[in-house]
Every structure is written in structure tokens, then in C-alpha cells.
Write a protein that holds these residues in place. Structure first.
Motif, PDB file in Angstrom:
ATOM      1  N   PRO A 100      -9.956  34.989  38.090  1.00 57.29           N
ATOM      2  CA  PRO A 100      -9.581  36.377  38.420  1.00 57.29           C
ATOM      3  C   PRO A 100      -8.188  36.482  39.043  1.00 57.29           C
ATOM      4  O   PRO A 100      -7.434  37.399  38.720  1.00 57.29           O
ATOM      5  N   VAL A 101      -7.831  35.536  39.895  1.00 54.50           N
ATOM      6  CA  VAL A 101      -6.512  35.565  40.532  1.00 54.50           C
ATOM      7  C   VAL A 101      -5.426  35.343  39.481  1.00 54.50           C
ATOM      8  O   VAL A 101      -4.433  36.069  39.429  1.00 54.50           O
ATOM      9  N   LEU A 102      -5.634  34.356  38.625  1.00 54.67           N
ATOM     10  CA  LEU A 102      -4.649  34.047  37.595  1.00 54.67           C
ATOM     11  C   LEU A 102      -4.498  35.187  36.591  1.00 54.67           C
ATOM     12  O   LEU A 102      -3.385  35.576  36.244  1.00 54.67           O
ATOM     13  N   SER A 103      -5.605  35.751  36.159  1.00 53.65           N
ATOM     14  CA  SER A 103      -5.510  36.851  35.192  1.00 53.65           C
ATOM     15  C   SER A 103      -4.851  38.079  35.807  1.00 53.65           C
ATOM     16  O   SER A 103      -4.084  38.783  35.144  1.00 53.65           O
ATOM     17  N   GLN A 136      -6.225  32.364  27.151  1.00 52.03           N
ATOM     18  CA  GLN A 136      -6.856  32.848  25.925  1.00 52.03           C
ATOM     19  C   GLN A 136      -7.496  34.220  26.144  1.00 52.03           C
ATOM     20  O   GLN A 136      -7.295  35.148  25.359  1.00 52.03           O
ATOM     21  N   ILE A 137      -8.258  34.351  27.212  1.00 53.53           N
ATOM     22  CA  ILE A 137      -8.917  35.628  27.511  1.00 53.53           C
ATOM     23  C   ILE A 137      -7.876  36.708  27.795  1.00 53.53           C
ATOM     24  O   ILE A 137      -8.007  37.855  27.355  1.00 53.53           O
ATOM     25  N   LYS A 184      -7.353  29.918  17.618  1.00 52.57           N
ATOM     26  CA  LYS A 184      -8.672  30.088  17.003  1.00 52.57           C
ATOM     27  C   LYS A 184      -9.652  30.733  17.975  1.00 52.57           C
ATOM     28  O   LYS A 184     -10.443  31.599  17.595  1.00 52.57           O
ATOM     29  N   HIS A 185      -9.599  30.337  19.248  1.00 50.99           N
ATOM     30  CA  HIS A 185     -10.483  30.935  20.251  1.00 50.99           C
ATOM     31  C   HIS A 185     -10.220  32.431  20.365  1.00 50.99           C
ATOM     32  O   HIS A 185     -11.157  33.236  20.389  1.00 50.99           O
ATOM     33  N   VAL A 186      -8.953  32.808  20.433  1.00 52.94           N
ATOM     34  CA  VAL A 186      -8.605  34.231  20.554  1.00 52.94           C
ATOM     35  C   VAL A 186      -9.053  34.983  19.308  1.00 52.94           C
ATOM     36  O   VAL A 186      -9.710  36.030  19.393  1.00 52.94           O
ATOM     37  N   ARG A 187      -8.724  34.443  18.136  1.00 53.14           N
ATOM     38  CA  ARG A 187      -9.110  35.096  16.879  1.00 53.14           C
ATOM     39  C   ARG A 187     -10.625  35.247  16.768  1.00 53.14           C
ATOM     40  O   ARG A 187     -11.135  36.324  16.453  1.00 53.14           O
ATOM     41  N   ASN A 188     -11.365  34.174  17.047  1.00 53.72           N
ATOM     42  CA  ASN A 188     -12.826  34.224  16.925  1.00 53.72           C
ATOM     43  C   ASN A 188     -13.447  35.210  17.896  1.00 53.72           C
ATOM     44  O   ASN A 188     -14.410  35.897  17.569  1.00 53.72           O
TER      45      ASN A 188
END
Length: 183
Positions: A4-7, A37-38, A67-71
């Protein structure tokens, strides 16, 4: 607990037009890349016209990020026990015509929306407004090699920085290996 801090800090970077760079130095396994990615998914949801390049030490690692983002964007709403991207941003979808793991587009985009690359890969013809440099140093041998660090810096400055467009942002995510590494 760091996510949460990083995002939040990544979001502040995107919202602050004066700040262009963010460097995240954390030890391995602290969810730096997963948070990136998130965050990338979130940015596509908020603005489907974003263009993102992720660069890692090799094509495979950069491709896993892409791929993680796309999926995640492709996962239908209502799947699983938690909310999916499509539950929050139902109008943002990956183009069925352009959905390779390492380079894909959001529906309606006339140009690629996402590219995964590495210092040995290509970025020809692709621009971005958000660039992730994720774990560019592979191991301690590279971290202690002046030539490897110089090559990475040259590639980033002379090749990748020329790909930045509009109100661009660069986020460097890495474990700090040496005091004179890219970070």
C-alpha cells in the motif's frame, strides 16, 4: 505491508507533473515487481491510452511482468473470490488482435499499449509515458562488473529514454546490489 505504501507513492508520482523519476530499492521478495504490475493495471484502468514499457535484465522476466498485467486485464468479471480488474474497469480490455505476451494493445488503441524488453531486446517503434525498469541487474557478478553497469546505464540513457513521450514517468524497481548501480 509495503504494497500500500509503495503503490501510494507510485500514484503520487503519476499525479505530480514535476516529478519524473522514482527509484524503489528493496530486498528480494518484498513484492516490488508485483506492486508495479498491479499499479500498471490500475493505470490502464484509469487511462486506457497509457503506453507502458517494462525493461528487465532479460526478455523472460520482462515478459512475465507484461503477461501478468495482460492476463489480469483479460480475466472476466466475477471470477474467483476477490474482485478482478474487469469488475472495476469493465470498459478496458486487451485487444484480441494484438495480445502477445510481450507486446499487446488495449482495445481501440492505434498503437501498442505495452512492450516488455531488455537490454538485448528491441524497443524500435515503441514509445511510452510510463516506463518500469525492473531488476535490471541479474546477479552479484553483474553488480560488481563496471562494464555491465556502464552498459546498462548507456542502454537506459541512450536507447530507452528516447522512447519517453508526453508527461512521462520512469520507475526503477530493484534490489540495491552496489553503491554505483543504476539506482
Amino acid at each position: 505491508e509495503f504494497m500500500p505504501v509503495l503503490s501510494t507513492r507510485m500514484q503520487r508520482l503519476v499525479e505530480n507533473s514535476a516529478t519524473k523519476f522514482m527509484v524503489v530499492n528493496m530486498p528480494p521478495r518484498f513484492c516490488k515487481s508485483l506492486t508495479g504490475q498491479i499499479f500498471t493495471e490500475w493505470q490502464f484502468g484509469k487511462n486506457p491510452s497509457n503506453r507502458v514499457i517494462t525493461a528487465s535484465y532479460n526478455e523472460r522476466l520482462a515478459g512475465q511482468f507484461a503477461k501478468h498485467v495482460r492476463n489480469s486485464i483479460q480475466t472476466p468479471a466475477g471470477q474467483g473470490k476477490s474482485m478482478q480488474f474487469a469488475d472495476v474497469f469493465p470498459g478496458t480490455k486487451v485487444s484480441k488482435k494484438d495480445a502477445a505476451a510481450d507486446m499487446w494493445s488495449i482495445e481501440g488503441s492505434p498503437v501498442p499499449s505495452y512492450l516488455a524488453t531488455s537490454p538485448g531486446g528491441t524497443a524500435t517503434g515503441m514509445g511510452c509515458n510510463i516506463m518500469f525498469v525492473d531488476d535490471l541487474i541479474k546477479n552479484s557478478m553483474e553488480a560488481y562488473s563496471d562494464l555491465a553497469k556502464y552498459s546498462q546505464a548507456e542502454w537506459l540513457l541512450n536507447t530507452m529514454m528516447s522512447r519517453l513521450e508526453d508527461d512521462w514517468k520512469v520507475i526503477v524497481i530493484m534490489t540495491r546490489w552496489a553503491t554505483d548501480d543504476l539506482a
